[in-house]
Design an enzyme around this catalytic site. Structure first.
Site, PDB file in Angstrom:
ATOM      1  N   SER A 156      61.140 -19.549  91.596  1.00  0.00           N
ATOM      2  CA  SER A 156      62.035 -19.786  90.442  1.00  0.00           C
ATOM      3  C   SER A 156      61.283 -19.445  89.168  1.00  0.00           C
ATOM      4  O   SER A 156      60.042 -19.510  89.124  1.00  0.00           O
ATOM      5  CB  SER A 156      62.444 -21.258  90.407  1.00  0.00           C
ATOM      6  N   TYR A 175      60.091 -29.750  90.651  1.00  0.00           N
ATOM      7  CA  TYR A 175      60.545 -28.379  90.921  1.00  0.00           C
ATOM      8  C   TYR A 175      59.535 -27.359  90.385  1.00  0.00           C
ATOM      9  O   TYR A 175      59.189 -26.393  91.069  1.00  0.00           O
ATOM     10  CB  TYR A 175      61.916 -28.188  90.268  1.00  0.00           C
TER      11      TYR A 175
END
Ligand SMILES: NC(=O)c1ccc[n+]([C@@H]2O[C@H](COP(=O)([O-])OP(=O)(O)OC[C@H]3O[C@@H](n4cnc5c(N)ncnc54)[C@H](O)[C@@H]3O)[C@@H](O)[C@H]2O)c1
Length: 276
Positions: A156, A175
């Protein structure tokens, strides 16, 4: 006539995936579904490992309509026993694993580090980072036996920048840490197995529409700040919009095919410019 001309072109193409088998974790929906569609379009058979069995079966049925073989294994990437079954059933059912796409992933509700319960951090690390290790570890013996293989990890843009403006609205240490770690795991996999004919690369998507990732995590609370969050993302993205999952398909075919035969350990950003 047109159809056979297309097929001939594809067979000659360095992007041809005929006869290859791709195993996609989290392939039922979202980006993983788009990856399955395009690899099937270029000739690959598709195995889907996902916790969402019902949706995975619908996706597999669509792939079969394209004339490819498809197989679904209900598997949680954090469970080594289920992952091993996923690998065994893919090899038994489709004969090989040429391409592994480590795509299954979740995020967490936005919260700052000092407020984040340890279990929340653990869950994202378990699925997004350790889950990739578990799947890669289980598939590598198959690829070593084949003498070839291709691993594609879905990271990501948070791996490159914690995006303070975005994180102010939705801070997410779990994350960011998982996806940053995944870039390291990709490089490590690449160097350890390069001489075994196995490549490993990562894709770094920015913000994409049409997936359940954030909505599923935040629930109704998300709606309250969604507009502000979306506006911030669009303002930070030079192209001024989110991506469509179809805009990852070209890169996926490139990485999965012989077109990228000398490429390993790299990360490819597809983000409308947000990480510049
Ligand atoms: N959507 C985006 O904008 C975006 C941006 C950057 C990176 N990503 C990454 O792309 C990947 C796919 O995300 P998405 O946006 O398509 O999300 P999504 O929620 O639409 O799809 C994720 C899929 O993974 C499956 N899954 C979740 N936990 C699992 C587990 N423990 N074991 C097996 N399967 C599991 C889900 O059932 C679902 O089918 C993720 O790794 C995500 O971090 C997405």
């Amino acid at each position: 006539m047109e159809e056979s001309h297309d097929k001939t072109d594809r067979k000659r193409s360095m992007f041809d995936l005929s006869g290859k088998v791709a195993l996609i974790t989290g392939g039922a929906t979202g980006l993983g579904k788009a990856f399955g569609e395009v690899l099937a379009e270029f000739g690959a058979d598709i195995a889907i490992g996902d916790i969402d069995d019902a949706t995975a079966r619908q996706t597999a049925a669509q792939i079969e309509k394209m004339g490819r073989r498809s197989l679904v294994v209900k598997a949680d990437v954090t469970r080594p026993d289920e992952v091993q079954r996923m690998v065994d059933e893919t090899v038994a059912g489709l004969g090989a694993i040429d391409i592994l796409i480590n795509n299954a992933g979740v995020t967490a509700k936005g919260m700052r580090i000092h407020e984040m319960p340890i279990e929340v951090f653990d869950r994202v690390i378990d699925i997004d980072l350790k889950g990739v290790f578990i799947c890669t570890r289980a598939v590598l013996p198959v690829m070593l036996k084949q003498g070839k293989g291709n691993i594609i990890n879905i990271a990501s843009s948070y791996a490159l920048r914690p995006f303070f403006n975005v994180c102010e609205l939705k801070p997410n240490a779990s994350y960011v840490t998982a996806k940053t770690g995944l870039i390291g795991l990709t490089k490590e996999t690449a160097v350890e197995y390069a001489r075994d004919g196995i490549r490993a690369n990562a894709v770094i998507p920015g913000w994409f529409t049409g997936t359940k990732l954030t909505v599923a995590t935040e629930g109704p609370e998300y709606a309250a700040f969604m507009k502000q969050y979306d506006e911030t993302v669009l303002r930070l993205t030079p192209m001024g919009r989110k991506g469509d999952p179809s805009e990852l398909k070209g890169l996926m075919v490139y990485l999965a095919s012989d077109a990228s035969g000398f490429v390993t350990g790299q990360s490819f950003v597809v983000d409308g410019g947000i990480t510049i």
